[in-house]
Design an enzyme around this catalytic site. Structure first.
Site, PDB file in Angstrom:
ATOM      1  N   SER A  45      10.765   3.248   5.588  1.00 37.69           N
ATOM      2  CA  SER A  45      11.278   4.304   4.698  1.00 37.69           C
ATOM      3  C   SER A  45      12.108   5.297   5.508  1.00 37.69           C
ATOM      4  O   SER A  45      13.168   5.742   5.067  1.00 37.69           O
ATOM      5  CB  SER A  45      10.120   5.056   4.032  1.00 37.69           C
ATOM      6  OG  SER A  45       9.631   4.348   2.918  1.00 37.69           O
TER       7      SER A  45
ATOM      8  N   LYS B 109       1.913  13.182  -0.340  1.00 39.51           N
ATOM      9  CA  LYS B 109       1.540  12.099  -1.259  1.00 39.51           C
ATOM     10  C   LYS B 109       1.584  12.659  -2.662  1.00 39.51           C
ATOM     11  O   LYS B 109       1.385  13.868  -2.866  1.00 39.51           O
ATOM     12  CB  LYS B 109       0.115  11.607  -0.973  1.00 39.51           C
ATOM     13  CG  LYS B 109      -0.160  10.226  -1.497  1.00 39.51           C
ATOM     14  CD  LYS B 109       0.359   9.175  -0.531  1.00 39.51           C
ATOM     15  CE  LYS B 109       0.220   7.783  -1.057  1.00 39.51           C
ATOM     16  NZ  LYS B 109       0.521   6.803   0.019  1.00 39.51           N
TER      17      LYS B 109
ATOM     18  N   ASN C 118       2.037  -5.473  -3.149  1.00 37.99           N
ATOM     19  CA  ASN C 118       3.127  -5.390  -2.184  1.00 37.99           C
ATOM     20  C   ASN C 118       2.651  -5.632  -0.747  1.00 37.99           C
ATOM     21  O   ASN C 118       3.194  -6.461  -0.025  1.00 37.99           O
ATOM     22  CB  ASN C 118       3.801  -4.018  -2.326  1.00 37.99           C
ATOM     23  CG  ASN C 118       4.863  -3.809  -1.274  1.00 37.99           C
ATOM     24  OD1 ASN C 118       4.601  -3.208  -0.235  1.00 37.99           O
ATOM     25  ND2 ASN C 118       6.041  -4.328  -1.522  1.00 37.99           N
TER      26      ASN C 118
ATOM     27  N   LYS D 247       7.046  13.428   3.454  1.00 30.56           N
ATOM     28  CA  LYS D 247       7.322  12.015   3.198  1.00 30.56           C
ATOM     29  C   LYS D 247       6.029  11.305   2.881  1.00 30.56           C
ATOM     30  O   LYS D 247       5.030  11.459   3.590  1.00 30.56           O
ATOM     31  CB  LYS D 247       7.958  11.382   4.465  1.00 30.56           C
ATOM     32  CG  LYS D 247       8.320   9.926   4.288  1.00 30.56           C
ATOM     33  CD  LYS D 247       9.651   9.771   3.592  1.00 30.56           C
ATOM     34  CE  LYS D 247       9.896   8.361   3.062  1.00 30.56           C
ATOM     35  NZ  LYS D 247       9.393   8.164   1.670  1.00 30.56           N
TER      36      LYS D 247
ATOM     37  N   GLY E  95       6.933   4.399  -2.875  1.00 33.20           N
ATOM     38  CA  GLY E  95       5.925   3.696  -3.660  1.00 33.20           C
ATOM     39  C   GLY E  95       4.541   3.730  -3.032  1.00 33.20           C
ATOM     40  O   GLY E  95       4.352   4.154  -1.901  1.00 33.20           O
ATOM     41  N   ASP E  96       3.571   3.304  -3.799  1.00 32.70           N
ATOM     42  CA  ASP E  96       2.185   3.082  -3.363  1.00 32.70           C
ATOM     43  C   ASP E  96       1.564   2.257  -4.493  1.00 32.70           C
ATOM     44  O   ASP E  96       2.292   1.606  -5.256  1.00 32.70           O
ATOM     45  CB  ASP E  96       1.455   4.422  -3.127  1.00 32.70           C
ATOM     46  CG  ASP E  96       0.149   4.244  -2.344  1.00 32.70           C
ATOM     47  OD1 ASP E  96       0.197   4.126  -1.117  1.00 32.70           O
ATOM     48  OD2 ASP E  96      -0.933   4.197  -2.976  1.00 32.70           O
TER      49      ASP E  96
ATOM     50  N   LYS F 268       0.006   9.441  10.427  1.00 30.25           N
ATOM     51  CA  LYS F 268       0.712   8.164  10.384  1.00 30.25           C
ATOM     52  C   LYS F 268       2.200   8.365  10.645  1.00 30.25           C
ATOM     53  O   LYS F 268       2.802   7.676  11.464  1.00 30.25           O
ATOM     54  CB  LYS F 268       0.506   7.545   8.989  1.00 30.25           C
ATOM     55  CG  LYS F 268       1.108   6.180   8.801  1.00 30.25           C
ATOM     56  CD  LYS F 268       1.218   5.775   7.333  1.00 30.25           C
ATOM     57  CE  LYS F 268      -0.102   5.834   6.599  1.00 30.25           C
ATOM     58  NZ  LYS F 268      -0.014   5.164   5.272  1.00 30.25           N
TER      59      LYS F 268
HETATM   60  P1  NDP Z   1       0.104  -2.577  -5.252  1.00 29.29           P
HETATM   61  O1  NDP Z   1      -0.068  -1.806  -6.482  1.00 29.29           O
HETATM   62  O2  NDP Z   1       1.364  -3.344  -5.023  1.00 29.29           O
HETATM   63  O3  NDP Z   1      -1.099  -3.598  -5.037  1.00 29.29           O
HETATM   64  C1  NDP Z   1      -2.412  -3.165  -4.970  1.00 29.29           C
HETATM   65  C2  NDP Z   1      -3.311  -4.381  -4.921  1.00 29.29           C
HETATM   66  O4  NDP Z   1      -4.646  -3.935  -4.683  1.00 29.29           O
HETATM   67  C3  NDP Z   1      -3.324  -5.146  -6.227  1.00 29.29           C
HETATM   68  O5  NDP Z   1      -3.549  -6.511  -5.985  1.00 29.29           O
HETATM   69  C4  NDP Z   1      -4.495  -4.502  -6.952  1.00 29.29           C
HETATM   70  O6  NDP Z   1      -5.107  -5.352  -7.913  1.00 29.29           O
HETATM   71  C5  NDP Z   1      -5.453  -4.226  -5.823  1.00 29.29           C
HETATM   72  N1  NDP Z   1      -6.278  -3.062  -6.136  1.00 29.29           N
HETATM   73  C6  NDP Z   1      -5.853  -1.807  -6.421  1.00 29.29           C
HETATM   74  N2  NDP Z   1      -6.893  -1.012  -6.701  1.00 29.29           N
HETATM   75  C7  NDP Z   1      -7.992  -1.786  -6.584  1.00 29.29           C
HETATM   76  C8  NDP Z   1      -9.370  -1.533  -6.741  1.00 29.29           C
HETATM   77  N3  NDP Z   1      -9.820  -0.329  -7.099  1.00 29.29           N
HETATM   78  N4  NDP Z   1     -10.230  -2.566  -6.530  1.00 29.29           N
HETATM   79  C9  NDP Z   1      -9.780  -3.784  -6.184  1.00 29.29           C
HETATM   80  N5  NDP Z   1      -8.483  -4.077  -6.012  1.00 29.29           N
HETATM   81  C10 NDP Z   1      -7.603  -3.089  -6.207  1.00 29.29           C
HETATM   82  O7  NDP Z   1      -0.092  -1.513  -4.057  1.00 29.29           O
HETATM   83  P2  NDP Z   1       0.302  -1.640  -2.522  1.00 29.29           P
HETATM   84  O8  NDP Z   1       0.220  -3.054  -2.091  1.00 29.29           O
HETATM   85  O9  NDP Z   1       1.556  -0.892  -2.317  1.00 29.29           O
HETATM   86  O10 NDP Z   1      -0.857  -0.783  -1.832  1.00 29.29           O
HETATM   87  C11 NDP Z   1      -2.062  -1.363  -1.355  1.00 29.29           C
HETATM   88  C12 NDP Z   1      -2.690  -0.448  -0.326  1.00 29.29           C
HETATM   89  O11 NDP Z   1      -1.779  -0.268   0.774  1.00 29.29           O
HETATM   90  C13 NDP Z   1      -3.021   0.977  -0.800  1.00 29.29           C
HETATM   91  O12 NDP Z   1      -4.168   1.428  -0.112  1.00 29.29           O
HETATM   92  C14 NDP Z   1      -1.811   1.783  -0.331  1.00 29.29           C
HETATM   93  O13 NDP Z   1      -2.115   3.153  -0.187  1.00 29.29           O
HETATM   94  C15 NDP Z   1      -1.553   1.119   1.003  1.00 29.29           C
HETATM   95  N6  NDP Z   1      -0.221   1.292   1.569  1.00 29.29           N
HETATM   96  C16 NDP Z   1       0.897   0.957   0.872  1.00 29.29           C
HETATM   97  C17 NDP Z   1       2.142   1.088   1.443  1.00 29.29           C
HETATM   98  C18 NDP Z   1       3.379   0.646   0.750  1.00 29.29           C
HETATM   99  O14 NDP Z   1       4.449   0.702   1.380  1.00 29.29           O
HETATM  100  N7  NDP Z   1       3.333   0.185  -0.486  1.00 29.29           N
HETATM  101  C19 NDP Z   1       2.301   1.651   2.788  1.00 29.29           C
HETATM  102  C20 NDP Z   1       1.047   1.900   3.480  1.00 29.29           C
HETATM  103  C21 NDP Z   1      -0.155   1.747   2.871  1.00 29.29           C
HETATM  104  P3  NDP Z   1      -4.364  -5.708  -9.300  1.00 29.29           P
HETATM  105  O15 NDP Z   1      -3.343  -6.735  -8.906  1.00 29.29           O
HETATM  106  O16 NDP Z   1      -5.449  -6.233 -10.162  1.00 29.29           O
HETATM  107  O17 NDP Z   1      -3.741  -4.433  -9.774  1.00 29.29           O
HETATM  108  O1  2IT Z   2       0.813   5.017   2.419  1.00 28.49           O
HETATM  109  C1  2IT Z   2       2.010   4.899   2.752  1.00 28.49           C
HETATM  110  O2  2IT Z   2       2.374   5.034   3.924  1.00 28.49           O
HETATM  111  C2  2IT Z   2       2.985   4.575   1.712  1.00 28.49           C
HETATM  112  N1  2IT Z   2       2.594   4.376   0.561  1.00 28.49           N
HETATM  113  C3  2IT Z   2       4.447   4.502   2.034  1.00 28.49           C
HETATM  114  C4  2IT Z   2       5.051   5.877   2.078  1.00 28.49           C
HETATM  115  C5  2IT Z   2       6.547   5.916   2.219  1.00 28.49           C
HETATM  116  O3  2IT Z   2       7.059   7.040   2.129  1.00 28.49           O
HETATM  117  O4  2IT Z   2       7.200   4.896   2.425  1.00 28.49           O
END
Ligand code: NDP
Ligand code: 2IT
Length: 455
Positions: free
Chosen positions: A388, A136, A250, A100, A175-176, A124
């Site tokens: 999830s 992943k 997100n 997952k 997603g990520d 995690k």
């Molecule tokens: P999104 O794509 O929705 O948003 C990412 C945000 O971070 C955007 O605002 C983006 O900028 C910015 N960003 C991405 N890369 C860079 C970079 N290299 N430098 C500066 N800013 C950056 O992704 P998420 O919100 O889903 O994910 C954000 C973080 O959270 C990641 O580390 C992910 O692994 C982690 N995460 C996500 C989960 C999820 O459920 N989605 C769960 C747990 C962890 P821009 O708007 O310009 O693209």
């Molecule tokens: O980093 C993370 O935990 C995620 N991007 C969410 C993974 C998931 O399966 O919901």
């Protein structure tokens, strides 16, 4: 000694010798080595005190992925040109449940980055209390500037290979970065078309086709609930506290929303180009406007700043802004050592990592030494994958729970993760959450692997 146990002399393991082997086996994968090092530093002393793990070489086995799938993705852009990307799925460990973890579509994606993320996901997912293994995947595809039709064709091409490797009892992607509701919908639609099967083979789905209430909000809300737990443990509350948040995707937007709802003042958000600073604090109305610009219209944060007359700082991250709490919610290594020092010098007391490994190793050390409330990603952002898991449960039951029910479960799970950190993270009277999260996650997976024998 049972036949499944490995005969070995009870020597102790050193972090240095362990990491030397990891570095040698994983050249040119600095993020993966960084993630393993963080775990090794905390878990190896525990392993030395519990030789059953040492003799069975459990940590070494955990650092080797069960399997990695790498494949070509060919697709046609709107001009009819053939485009080629590389697709991956790292199936790291399925000891405690089906693989997952999310999918990341970003030009920075490479094998080392996905191995770091898949490795983190093992611990995690174990912390969530739910039966999920770690994985992943993703691609170096850049969704920026692509039309919906191009993203659709890419997602369909990606799933045309991936579908044979996943499934609701096997591996469940989500997603990520760069993979949100639009992409999960295209991916799920193609999975269903290829398999002629409607099962919970992906999470983060739309509400009309098996998605869960609160999944979209869960990572950001969870990171705030985790901070709330850390503060309650020290008899503190969020009310009136100043928070800096990075990112505007997100995770960031829902972390900011929950912070505002709990009475904190959120003064920053960022994207790849810069950050906004709102001295008065962002309101729910402003956040809705930002969400519309960033998520629906896919425009930069600077466009919001222009429209709202908000201060915008080009080319910088928000960590120079004084705050009580910091929520890095963008990407890995987005808090440098210098920025960690600045946060501490400005009196920041809480760092709750919405992103995965957002603080460089040396910066994380500084937070630990300062004994601030530092929640590492594998604990603080586990709310996303937890919901999830709750989506998978609802899919299996063919029922859906209400927002209130799911939010309640999210709060309970974040409280339970906090408790596990307290149980394993004692640091002379305060809680070291890095130690607690790593050891608690390790024990659950390690005990399961021991039960299976040498596998
Ligand atoms: P999104 O794509 O929705 O948003 C990412 C945000 O971070 C955007 O605002 C983006 O900028 C910015 N960003 C991405 N890369 C860079 C970079 N290299 N430098 C500066 N800013 C950056 O992704 P998420 O919100 O889903 O994910 C954000 C973080 O959270 C990641 O580390 C992910 O692994 C982690 N995460 C996500 C989960 C999820 O459920 N989605 C769960 C747990 C962890 P821009 O708007 O310009 O693209
Ligand atoms: O980093 C993370 O935990 C995620 N991007 C969410 C993974 C998931 O399966 O919901």
């Amino acid at each position: 000694m049972s036949s499944t146990q490995v005969q070995a002399s009870a020597q102790t393991l050193s972090v240095e010798s362990f990491m030397a082997e990891i570095a040698q086996q994983n050249p040119a994968q600095p993020e993966f080595i960084q993630a393993v090092h963080e775990v090794a530093e905390k878990v190896i002393p525990f392993i030395n005190a519990n030789p059953k793990y040492l003799n069975a070489r459990i940590l070494r086995r955990m650092t080797e992925a069960d399997r990695i799938i790498i494949f070509r993705i060919s697709w046609q852009d709107d001009a009819g040109q053939v485009q080629v990307n590389r697709g991956y799925r790292v199936q790291f460990n399925n000891a405690i449940g089906p693989y997952k973890g999310g999918l990341r579509f970003d030009p920075s994606v490479n094998l080392g980055v996905l191995k770091f993320l898949g490795f983190e996901q093992i611990f995690k997912n174990a912390l969530t209390t739910l039966p999920m293994g770690g994985a992943k995947g993703g691609s170096n595809f850049n969704p920026k500037g692509k039309s919906d039709a191009e993203v659709m064709r890419f997602c369909q091409a990606y799933m045309t290979e991936l579908f044979r490797h996943i499934g609701h009892f096997v591996d469940v992607p989500a997603g990520d970065i760069g993979v949100g509701g639009r992409e999960v919908s295209y991916l799920f639609g193609q999975y269903k078309r290829l398999t002629n099967e409607f099962t919970g083979s992906l999470t983060g789905k739309g509400l009309s086709f098996g998605g869960s209430a609160i999944r979209m909000e869960a990572t950001g809300y969870g990171a705030v609930y985790f901070a709330k737990e850390m503060m309650a443990h020290r008899q503190m509350s969020m009310e009136g506290k100043v928070a800096t948040v990075s990112g505007s995707g997100n995770v960031a937007l829902y972390a900011a929303e929950k912070l505002v709802q709990l009475g904190a003042k959120v003064v920053t958000l960022s994207d790849r180009h810069g950050y906004i600073y709102d001295e008065q604090g962002l309101t729910l109305e402003k956040l809705a406007q930002i969400n519309d610009i960033k998520t629906n219209q896919r425009r930069p944060l600077s466009d919001y700043a222009k429209a709202a007359g908000c201060e915008y700082v080009e080319g910088q991250r928000p960590w120079g802004v004084a705050c009580d709490m910091a929520f890095p919610c963008a990407t890995q290594n987005e808090i440098s050592v210098e920025e960690a020092k600045t946060l501490l010098a400005n009196g920041c007391q809480v760092v709750s990592e919405g992103a995965n490994m957002p603080t460089v190793a040396e910066g994380a050390k500084l937070f630990e030494e300062a004994k601030i409330m530092y929640g590492p990603g594998k604990a603080a952002n586990a709310g996303g994958v937890a919901i999830s898991g709750i989506e998978m449960t609802q899919n299996s039951m063919r029922l859906s729970w209400t927002r209130e029910e799911v939010d309640q479960k999210l709060q309970e799970i974040m409280a339970s993760i906090h408790e596990q950190c307290v149980e394993y993270g004692d640091d002379g009277g305060t809680v070291n959450y890095v130690k607690g999260a790593n050891i608690a996650g390790f024990v659950k997976v390690a005990d399961t692997m021991l039960a299976y024998g040498v596998v």
